[in-house]
Design an enzyme around this catalytic site. Structure first.
Site, PDB file in Angstrom:
ATOM      1  CG  HIS A   1       3.201 -34.895  12.232  1.00  0.00           C
ATOM      2  ND1 HIS A   1       3.238 -33.889  13.163  1.00  0.00           N
ATOM      3  CD2 HIS A   1       4.497 -35.080  11.835  1.00  0.00           C
ATOM      4  CE1 HIS A   1       4.495 -33.490  13.348  1.00  0.00           C
ATOM      5  NE2 HIS A   1       5.274 -34.201  12.545  1.00  0.00           N
TER       6      HIS A   1
ATOM      7  CG  ASP B   1       4.439 -27.766  20.021  1.00  0.00           C
ATOM      8  OD1 ASP B   1       4.877 -28.560  19.155  1.00  0.00           O
ATOM      9  OD2 ASP B   1       5.186 -27.140  20.805  1.00  0.00           O
TER      10      ASP B   1
ATOM     11  CG  LEU C   1     -15.448 -22.958  12.521  1.00  0.00           C
ATOM     12  CD1 LEU C   1     -15.421 -22.277  13.890  1.00  0.00           C
ATOM     13  CD2 LEU C   1     -14.998 -24.407  12.700  1.00  0.00           C
TER      14      LEU C   1
HETATM   15  C1  IPE Z   1       5.077 -24.375  16.410  1.00  0.00           C
HETATM   16  O1  IPE Z   1       5.598 -25.528  16.937  1.00  0.00           O
HETATM   17  C2  IPE Z   1       4.577 -24.637  15.022  1.00  0.00           C
HETATM   18  C3  IPE Z   1       3.408 -25.487  14.926  1.00  0.00           C
HETATM   19  C4  IPE Z   1       2.730 -25.996  15.907  1.00  0.00           C
HETATM   20  C5  IPE Z   1       2.986 -25.765  13.585  1.00  0.00           C
HETATM   21  P1  IPE Z   1       7.142 -25.914  16.829  1.00  0.00           P
HETATM   22  O2  IPE Z   1       7.284 -27.231  17.457  1.00  0.00           O
HETATM   23  O3  IPE Z   1       7.622 -25.759  15.445  1.00  0.00           O
HETATM   24  O4  IPE Z   1       7.820 -24.761  17.710  1.00  0.00           O
HETATM   25  P2  IPE Z   1       9.170 -24.776  18.551  1.00  0.00           P
HETATM   26  O5  IPE Z   1      10.264 -25.279  17.658  1.00  0.00           O
HETATM   27  O6  IPE Z   1       8.962 -25.685  19.724  1.00  0.00           O
HETATM   28  O7  IPE Z   1       9.368 -23.348  18.999  1.00  0.00           O
HETATM   29  C1  IPE Z   2       3.400 -29.916  16.132  1.00  0.00           C
HETATM   30  O1  IPE Z   2       4.011 -30.991  16.744  1.00  0.00           O
HETATM   31  C2  IPE Z   2       3.236 -30.101  14.641  1.00  0.00           C
HETATM   32  C3  IPE Z   2       4.186 -29.318  13.831  1.00  0.00           C
HETATM   33  C4  IPE Z   2       5.040 -28.444  14.274  1.00  0.00           C
HETATM   34  C5  IPE Z   2       4.151 -29.550  12.403  1.00  0.00           C
HETATM   35  P1  IPE Z   2       5.580 -31.172  16.743  1.00  0.00           P
HETATM   36  O2  IPE Z   2       5.979 -31.935  15.534  1.00  0.00           O
HETATM   37  O3  IPE Z   2       6.268 -29.865  16.914  1.00  0.00           O
HETATM   38  O4  IPE Z   2       5.773 -32.063  18.026  1.00  0.00           O
HETATM   39  P2  IPE Z   2       6.937 -31.952  19.103  1.00  0.00           P
HETATM   40  O5  IPE Z   2       6.964 -30.522  19.576  1.00  0.00           O
HETATM   41  O6  IPE Z   2       8.202 -32.355  18.418  1.00  0.00           O
HETATM   42  O7  IPE Z   2       6.530 -32.889  20.191  1.00  0.00           O
HETATM   43 MG    MG Z   3       6.839 -28.805  18.530  1.00  0.00          MG
END
Ligand code: IPE
Ligand code: IPE
Ligand code: MG
Length: 244
Positions: A40, A23, A134
């Site tokens: 990303h 995240d 892995l």
């Molecule tokens: C969880 O992160 C999903 C992934 C890392 C793919 P999100 O960014 O979607 O989760 P919330 O919205 O903060 O709970």
């Molecule tokens: C995690 O990073 C990747 C996905 C959920 C696809 P985020 O896109 O949720 O990044 P933040 O949480 O907005 O910083």
């Molecule tokens: Mg996120």
């Protein structure tokens, strides 16, 4: 002259199964004035480094949360960008992953993806299925609740009697069937929640949260997490000294 003491050797505990909630890509990008997609992309590069680090450290199973069932609700452009990244990663990284003995698996539902992307993912799984260095489970269009619904549907379809339903049977119908539960779940970027990740399998996992955004979560950070994990006392609901 007193002898210089060597720095204490850090004890890393190597989990058999490590899971990561990758995240913070969006915030990483924003903090640099970049579009979310750049975050990303940077996150994907970091996954590549992390797979390598896990292999070096002797971790045998790595499960990464890359796209949740809830992430479909993001703007179209971002969802498309993420799907493109998955396709690009398979195109660019598959042969190296295969050469390094990585077995690719998918957890979640494939059928909502484009048929071209489904074929790519299935091809990658097929190509690498005999690899054992892995196991990399990619959670894509994954939700823990959806996974449990999927398992119950399979069980009902098979005509199982209520008294035959137990935890072992449910586990056999999860996407992770045959794999041990994760010992450690790491979440980057500081959020203190599961966000629908491995809610069954994580019942007794240890959690580790770091404020570091995913693209910056490097090998030193991983080792810090494993060191912290090494200090945990896992009790599984029991008492450690029954004679006390
Ligand atoms: C969880 O992160 C999903 C992934 C890392 C793919 P999100 O960014 O979607 O989760 P919330 O919205 O903060 O709970
Ligand atoms: C995690 O990073 C990747 C996905 C959920 C696809 P985020 O896109 O949720 O990044 P933040 O949480 O907005 O910083
Ligand atoms: Mg996120």
């Amino acid at each position: 002259m007193p002898k210089k003491r060597s720095p204490e050797k850090r004890e890393l505990r190597i989990p058999a199964h490590l899971a990561i909630i990758m995240d913070g890509n969006g915030r990483w990008a924003r903090s640099r004035g970049l579009p979310r997609q750049a975050g990303h992309r940077a996150g994907t590069e970091n996954l590549r480094r992390t797979i390598k680090a896990c292999g070096d450290l002797g971790i045998k199973i790595l499960t990464v949360y890359a796209f949740s069932t809830e992430n479909w609700g993001r703007p179209d452009r971002e969802v498309k960008g993420l799907m493109n990244i998955l396709a690009d990663v398979i195109d660019r990284e598959l042969s190296e992953l295969h050469a390094n003995g990585v077995r690719l698996r998918h957890i979640g539902e494939l059928k909502q993806l484009s048929s071209k992307l489904q074929d790519k993912v299935r091809g990658a799984i097929e190509l690498t299925k005999e690899n054992r260095a892995l196991t990399l489970n990619v959670a894509w269009n994954y939700g823990g609740r959806q996974e449990i619904v999927h398992a119950i549907r399979e069980i009902v379809k098979a005509g199982v009697k209520p008294e035959e339903v137990d935890e072992a049977l449910i586990e056999q119908h999860l996407y992770t069937a045959g794999l041990p539960d994760p010992d450690l779940i790491i979440r980057t970027s500081g959020e203190l929640r599961f966000s629908n990740y491995l809610i069954w399998q994580g019942a007794y996992s240890e959690y580790y949260v770091t404020p570091t955004y995913w693209p910056d979560f490097d090998r030193a950070e991983l080792e810090k997490a494993l060191e912290n994990f090494g200090q945990r006392e896992r009790r599984f609901g029991l008492v450690l000294n029954p004679s006390d």
